[in-house]
Motif scaffolding. Structure first.
Motif, PDB file in Angstrom:
ATOM      1  N   ARG A 105      -7.222  -5.586   2.046  1.00  0.00           N
ATOM      2  CA  ARG A 105      -6.278  -6.618   1.583  1.00  0.00           C
ATOM      3  C   ARG A 105      -5.587  -7.280   2.761  1.00  0.00           C
ATOM      4  NH1 ARG A 105      -0.624  -5.339  -1.505  1.00  0.00           N
ATOM      5  NH2 ARG A 105       0.086  -7.486  -1.755  1.00  0.00           N
ATOM      6  N   ARG A 106      -5.154  -6.476   3.751  1.00  0.00           N
ATOM      7  CA  ARG A 106      -4.503  -7.054   4.926  1.00  0.00           C
ATOM      8  C   ARG A 106      -5.452  -7.973   5.690  1.00  0.00           C
ATOM      9  NH1 ARG A 106      -2.251  -1.745   5.534  1.00  0.00           N
ATOM     10  NH2 ARG A 106      -3.938  -1.246   6.975  1.00  0.00           N
ATOM     11  N   ALA A 107      -6.720  -7.519   5.857  1.00  0.00           N
ATOM     12  CA  ALA A 107      -7.692  -8.337   6.579  1.00  0.00           C
ATOM     13  C   ALA A 107      -7.943  -9.660   5.862  1.00  0.00           C
ATOM     14  CB  ALA A 107      -9.003  -7.561   6.738  1.00  0.00           C
ATOM     15  N   ALA A 108      -8.014  -9.615   4.528  1.00  0.00           N
ATOM     16  CA  ALA A 108      -8.223 -10.846   3.764  1.00  0.00           C
ATOM     17  C   ALA A 108      -7.026 -11.788   3.916  1.00  0.00           C
ATOM     18  CB  ALA A 108      -8.458 -10.517   2.298  1.00  0.00           C
ATOM     19  N   ASN A 109      -5.813 -11.244   3.869  1.00  0.00           N
ATOM     20  CA  ASN A 109      -4.616 -12.082   4.018  1.00  0.00           C
ATOM     21  C   ASN A 109      -4.539 -12.685   5.417  1.00  0.00           C
ATOM     22  OD1 ASN A 109      -3.880 -11.485   1.410  1.00  0.00           O
ATOM     23  ND2 ASN A 109      -2.341  -9.966   1.970  1.00  0.00           N
ATOM     24  N   GLU A 110      -4.889 -11.887   6.434  1.00  0.00           N
ATOM     25  CA  GLU A 110      -4.846 -12.396   7.802  1.00  0.00           C
ATOM     26  C   GLU A 110      -5.886 -13.492   8.006  1.00  0.00           C
ATOM     27  OE1 GLU A 110      -5.170  -9.120  10.457  1.00  0.00           O
ATOM     28  OE2 GLU A 110      -3.213  -8.271   9.927  1.00  0.00           O
ATOM     29  N   ASN A 141       5.437  -9.321   3.575  1.00  0.00           N
ATOM     30  CA  ASN A 141       5.841  -7.923   3.391  1.00  0.00           C
ATOM     31  C   ASN A 141       5.083  -7.078   4.418  1.00  0.00           C
ATOM     32  OD1 ASN A 141       7.522  -8.047   0.819  1.00  0.00           O
ATOM     33  ND2 ASN A 141       5.619  -8.969   0.118  1.00  0.00           N
ATOM     34  N   TYR A 142       5.685  -6.952   5.585  1.00  0.00           N
ATOM     35  CA  TYR A 142       5.050  -6.172   6.654  1.00  0.00           C
ATOM     36  C   TYR A 142       5.207  -4.682   6.354  1.00  0.00           C
ATOM     37  CZ  TYR A 142       4.132  -4.255  11.303  1.00  0.00           C
ATOM     38  OH  TYR A 142       3.619  -3.532  12.357  1.00  0.00           O
ATOM     39  N   PRO A 143       4.156  -3.856   6.508  1.00  0.00           N
ATOM     40  CA  PRO A 143       2.787  -4.185   6.908  1.00  0.00           C
ATOM     41  C   PRO A 143       1.823  -4.278   5.731  1.00  0.00           C
ATOM     42  CG  PRO A 143       3.101  -1.855   7.118  1.00  0.00           C
ATOM     43  CD  PRO A 143       4.387  -2.400   6.535  1.00  0.00           C
ATOM     44  N   SER A 144       2.336  -4.227   4.482  1.00  0.00           N
ATOM     45  CA  SER A 144       1.436  -4.174   3.336  1.00  0.00           C
ATOM     46  C   SER A 144       0.644  -5.470   3.164  1.00  0.00           C
ATOM     47  CB  SER A 144       2.224  -3.862   2.059  1.00  0.00           C
ATOM     48  OG  SER A 144       3.211  -4.863   1.830  1.00  0.00           O
ATOM     49  N   SER A 145       1.294  -6.628   3.361  1.00  0.00           N
ATOM     50  CA  SER A 145       0.576  -7.892   3.174  1.00  0.00           C
ATOM     51  C   SER A 145      -0.122  -8.355   4.443  1.00  0.00           C
ATOM     52  CB  SER A 145       1.546  -8.977   2.701  1.00  0.00           C
ATOM     53  OG  SER A 145       2.539  -9.232   3.680  1.00  0.00           O
ATOM     54  N   GLY A 146       0.179  -7.741   5.562  1.00  0.00           N
ATOM     55  CA  GLY A 146      -0.458  -8.105   6.824  1.00  0.00           C
ATOM     56  C   GLY A 146       0.292  -7.492   7.986  1.00  0.00           C
ATOM     57  N   LYS A 147      -0.422  -7.248   9.089  1.00  0.00           N
ATOM     58  CA  LYS A 147       0.206  -6.672  10.273  1.00  0.00           C
ATOM     59  C   LYS A 147       0.433  -7.706  11.367  1.00  0.00           C
ATOM     60  CE  LYS A 147      -0.906  -1.747  10.157  1.00  0.00           C
ATOM     61  NZ  LYS A 147      -1.529  -0.625  10.909  1.00  0.00           N
ATOM     62  N   ARG A 148      -0.510  -8.622  11.536  1.00  0.00           N
ATOM     63  CA  ARG A 148      -0.418  -9.571  12.639  1.00  0.00           C
ATOM     64  C   ARG A 148       0.355 -10.833  12.245  1.00  0.00           C
ATOM     65  NH1 ARG A 148      -6.232 -10.694  15.036  1.00  0.00           N
ATOM     66  NH2 ARG A 148      -6.688 -11.014  12.813  1.00  0.00           N
TER      67      ARG A 148
END
Length: 277
Positions: free
Chosen positions: A142-147, A222-229
């Protein structure tokens, strides 16, 4: 007064008692002992009634253990603690039945509950292993897709800024609101969160070389659930990224998918093109 022993629990009481004082079983004194002979201390034994004694035994804990075992088995003991509680209740119920058979019953219920609670615990182990592997991978995907969506969105903003600058008489760049009014970007860039990221554009009147510019950032909602970068983009078109702990990325961060040294300075080609113009 003669004494008599209860055939159910072995308690010795008076021969003329109607019920056992220990287990509560109803007693039926024999006719020859009911009247008795005064002064005799002989202990007699009651004959059990036809079909034997059937005292009202307490089976609540045994039934509770079985019900809890069935629920744990059906739902694979998702909460975990309910399996432990079911096993403990089953063991306690069986110990009570063993120590006080005249008071507690339902051995088959307690045994069934114990077996089903143990089986639930055995089935829960592979479920936990699978979830421990699948859930982190799901969040990572999910994070990779959002990023990836945020990177594509910044490319869209860069294209929109180029179109806006080309059509703007003063040659300036526009804010998100300006781009949205020109229908160069969709409304969700301006009105909140887009695929787990928030976007912001700031206009720079002078980038240091006498030319206008802009800075666009994308930050996880919403770090880090929605994305880290976090991501950064300026008029050069270079997208930079860094794990900024939910804060904004800057022009000093490395470009996306770039390994090695990098520079935050403006490209010489941009200045040369400006001079040619």
């Amino acid at each position: 007064m003669k004494s008599a022993k209860c055939p159910q629990c072995g308690f010795v009481g008076w021969a003329d008692a109607e019920s056992c004082k220990k287990c509560g079983a109803e007693l039926a004194p024999q006719p020859d002992y009911a009247s008795g002979e005064s002064g005799s201390s002989e202990t007699v034994y009651y004959a059990p009634p036809p079909g034997g004694f059937r005292p009202d035994l307490n089976e609540k804990m045994a039934v509770a253990a079985m019900v809890l075992g069935i629920l744990n088995f059906l739902f694979l003991g998702i909460f975990g603690i309910t399996i432990i509680a079911g096993i403990v209740i089953s063991v306690i119920a069986m110990n009570q039945i063993k120590r006080y058979p005249h008071l507690y019953g339902g051995k088959s219920f307690a045994l069934t509950g114990l077996i089903m609670n143990i089986a639930s615990g055995v089935l829960l182990i592979p479920v936990i292993v699978i979830l421990s592997i699948a859930v982190p991978n799901l969040y990572a995907s999910r994070r990779a897709a959002n990023e990836g969506s945020a990177i594509n969105a910044l490319r869209t903003i860069h294209g929109a800024e180029a179109t806006y600058q080309a059509t703007e008489g003063r040659g300036a760049f526009g804010t998100l609101e300006d781009l949205q009014r020109r229908n160069l970007i969709s409304d969700d860039f301006v009105s909140g969160t887009r695929r787990g990221y928030r976007f912001k554009v700031e206009i720079v009147t002078d980038t240091g070389d006498g030319l206008p510019g802009f800075m666009a950032v994308a930050v996880p909602a919403n770090y880090p659930s929605s994305g880290k970068r976090s991501f950064f983009l300026d008029e050069t078109g270079v997208i930079r990224a860094a794990d900024s702990q939910g804060m904004e990325a800057t022009k000093y961060d490395p470009p996306v998918n770039f390994e090695g040294d990098h520079s935050s300075n403006r490209s010489a080609s941009r200045r040369s093109r400006a001079l040619e113009d």
